[in-house]
Motif scaffolding. Sequence first.
Motif, PDB file in Angstrom:
ATOM      1  N   UNK A 230       0.717  -1.260  -0.006  1.00  0.00           N
ATOM      2  CA  UNK A 230      -0.141   0.114   0.106  1.00  0.00           C
ATOM      3  C   UNK A 230       0.861   1.229   0.094  1.00  0.00           C
ATOM      4  N   UNK A 231       2.005   1.252   0.784  1.00  0.00           N
ATOM      5  CA  UNK A 231       2.828   2.490   1.002  1.00  0.00           C
ATOM      6  C   UNK A 231       3.829   2.758   0.160  1.00  0.00           C
ATOM      7  N   UNK A 232       4.364   1.565  -0.497  1.00  0.00           N
ATOM      8  CA  UNK A 232       5.631   1.890  -1.196  1.00  0.00           C
ATOM      9  C   UNK A 232       5.302   1.435  -2.669  1.00  0.00           C
ATOM     10  N   UNK A 233       5.223   2.316  -3.596  1.00  0.00           N
ATOM     11  CA  UNK A 233       4.708   2.245  -5.118  1.00  0.00           C
ATOM     12  C   UNK A 233       5.598   2.935  -6.031  1.00  0.00           C
ATOM     13  N   UNK A 234       6.728   2.417  -6.275  1.00  0.00           N
ATOM     14  CA  UNK A 234       7.953   2.912  -6.946  1.00  0.00           C
ATOM     15  C   UNK A 234       7.376   3.524  -8.271  1.00  0.00           C
ATOM     16  N   UNK A 235       6.583   2.487  -9.087  1.00  0.00           N
ATOM     17  CA  UNK A 235       6.159   2.754 -10.225  1.00  0.00           C
ATOM     18  C   UNK A 235       5.231   3.999 -10.448  1.00  0.00           C
ATOM     19  N   UNK A 236       4.684   4.243  -9.314  1.00  0.00           N
ATOM     20  CA  UNK A 236       3.802   5.587  -9.207  1.00  0.00           C
ATOM     21  C   UNK A 236       4.549   6.984  -8.543  1.00  0.00           C
ATOM     22  N   UNK A 237       5.820   6.660  -8.295  1.00  0.00           N
ATOM     23  CA  UNK A 237       6.692   7.539  -7.728  1.00  0.00           C
ATOM     24  C   UNK A 237       6.756   7.962  -6.401  1.00  0.00           C
ATOM     25  N   UNK A 238       6.087   6.779  -5.396  1.00  0.00           N
ATOM     26  CA  UNK A 238       6.042   6.645  -4.204  1.00  0.00           C
ATOM     27  C   UNK A 238       7.075   5.776  -3.701  1.00  0.00           C
ATOM     28  N   UNK A 239       8.345   6.109  -3.369  1.00  0.00           N
ATOM     29  CA  UNK A 239       9.422   5.303  -3.042  1.00  0.00           C
ATOM     30  C   UNK A 239       9.618   5.277  -1.755  1.00  0.00           C
ATOM     31  N   UNK A 240      10.947   4.803  -1.358  1.00  0.00           N
ATOM     32  CA  UNK A 240      10.781   4.377   0.040  1.00  0.00           C
ATOM     33  C   UNK A 240      10.586   5.767   1.135  1.00  0.00           C
ATOM     34  N   UNK A 241      11.247   6.855   0.696  1.00  0.00           N
ATOM     35  CA  UNK A 241      11.311   7.848   1.428  1.00  0.00           C
ATOM     36  C   UNK A 241      10.180   8.382   1.645  1.00  0.00           C
ATOM     37  N   UNK A 242       9.090   8.420   0.625  1.00  0.00           N
ATOM     38  CA  UNK A 242       7.971   9.143   0.662  1.00  0.00           C
ATOM     39  C   UNK A 242       6.907   7.973   1.603  1.00  0.00           C
ATOM     40  N   UNK A 243       7.287   6.941   1.154  1.00  0.00           N
ATOM     41  CA  UNK A 243       6.365   5.723   1.746  1.00  0.00           C
ATOM     42  C   UNK A 243       6.545   5.851   3.369  1.00  0.00           C
ATOM     43  N   UNK A 244       7.728   6.062   3.916  1.00  0.00           N
ATOM     44  CA  UNK A 244       8.161   6.052   5.349  1.00  0.00           C
ATOM     45  C   UNK A 244       7.617   7.287   5.741  1.00  0.00           C
TER      46      UNK A 244
END
Length: 357
Positions: A230-244
Motif C-alpha cells: 500500500x505505502x511503497x509504490x515506486x512505479x507511481x513515484x512513491x519510493x521508500x522515503x515518501x512511503x516512510x
Amino acid sequence: MSLTPVGDRTPLGARTPITESELIVFGDAAAGHDGVLSDSSGSVVVKPCTTAEIEFYESAALHPTLAGYMPSYMGTLKLSSSGTVDEAVATLGAAAASSQPVGSIATSGTASNLSPNDPGPLRGKKLETGLSIVLGNIAAPFKKPNILDVKLGAQLWDDGASLQKRERLDKVAAETTSKSLGFRIAGMKVWQGVDKQNDPSVEATGYRVYDKFYGRKFSADNVIEGFKEFLFVPTAGVGDDLGRTVAGMFLKQVEGMQKTLEALESRMYSASVLFVYEGDGEALKKALEEEESRAPGTVQPGEDDRDGEGDDGPGKAYDAKLIDFAHATWTPGQGPDENALHGVRSTAKILRDLARM
C-alpha cells in the motif's frame, strides 16, 4: 428536499447549494457493502445503513474529539425501489456546513441506469434497509487516492448477532489476523502509475485492486507486507522515503484515535480505519511540502483542515478516519473498547515499524 445545518437551523437552500445531479455508483470504495452511491462531483458518499449507524453518527456530536476522526455526517436519504430519492431527511454536520455546502441531492434515473464504476469483488452484499446515510467522501480531495480498509476487532459481531453469524465471523477471525492482531486488511486500491495502465494485472484505470480475500492470506508474521504494498509504490513515484513519511503521518493519526478511544466507553464491532493518501508521487511531494510549510500546531490530527478541491495549490497528502458504525453503541460503565483498541494498537505498531525502515 433541502438539507438543514445543525446549529442555526437555517435551511441550506439559503446557502450556496450544489445543483441537483444523478447519483452514480461510488468508485472509491476499498471494501464494505455493495449499493454505495455518490453524487456526480464525488464529494459525498450515499451508503446503505442501519438506524443504529445513524444514531451513532448523530450522537458523536457529543464527542467532538471522536467526531474529528469520523467522516463528515450530512444526514440521511431514503431511496425508492427504483433508485430515485423519495425523501431527504438530513441534518448537516457543523464541520461539513463550514466547508462543503450541500443542497438537494436527487437522481434523474433509476438504479439500473447508474454509472458502472463499481470496482467489483471488493464489497459484500447490499444492505436492504431502504435508508442511506450521507457522508463526506474522504477520498475526494486526492488526485489519485490510494485506499486501505483495515477492519478492527477480534470479535466482529455484536450482541444481536445470530449464533450462525457469530460462528461464521469467529471462523474468519480465527483464520486471519483478526484474532491475533485485532485487525485484518479488508481491501485496497493502489495507483500503479501511468506506465502501468496497460499491465494486465492492473485495472484500466491504472489501479491494482485487492479484494476482500487479499487480507485473509496474511498471518501476524507477514501482514506488514500488505502495508508495504500500500505505502511503497515506486512505479507511481512513491519510493521508500515518501512511503516512510506517509507511514509516520498515519501513525500520528492512529495514535490520536487510540488516545480518543481509550478515553471513551463504547463498542464498535466490525468498524474500520480507512487510510487514504495521494498515490501520485509528484502530487504527494507537493502536498507534503505544503504540510511542512504550515505553522506547527495549527491543525490537530483528525481535523479536515482544507477542502483540497477547486484550488490551484497542492491537494491533500493523507487522511485516516474511523468508519462503519452499523454495530456501534455507547456503553457507559463498561470501560473502553478493548476489542477495537487491540487492532488500533497493532496497526500503530506496524506503521511505526514502517516509518523507521
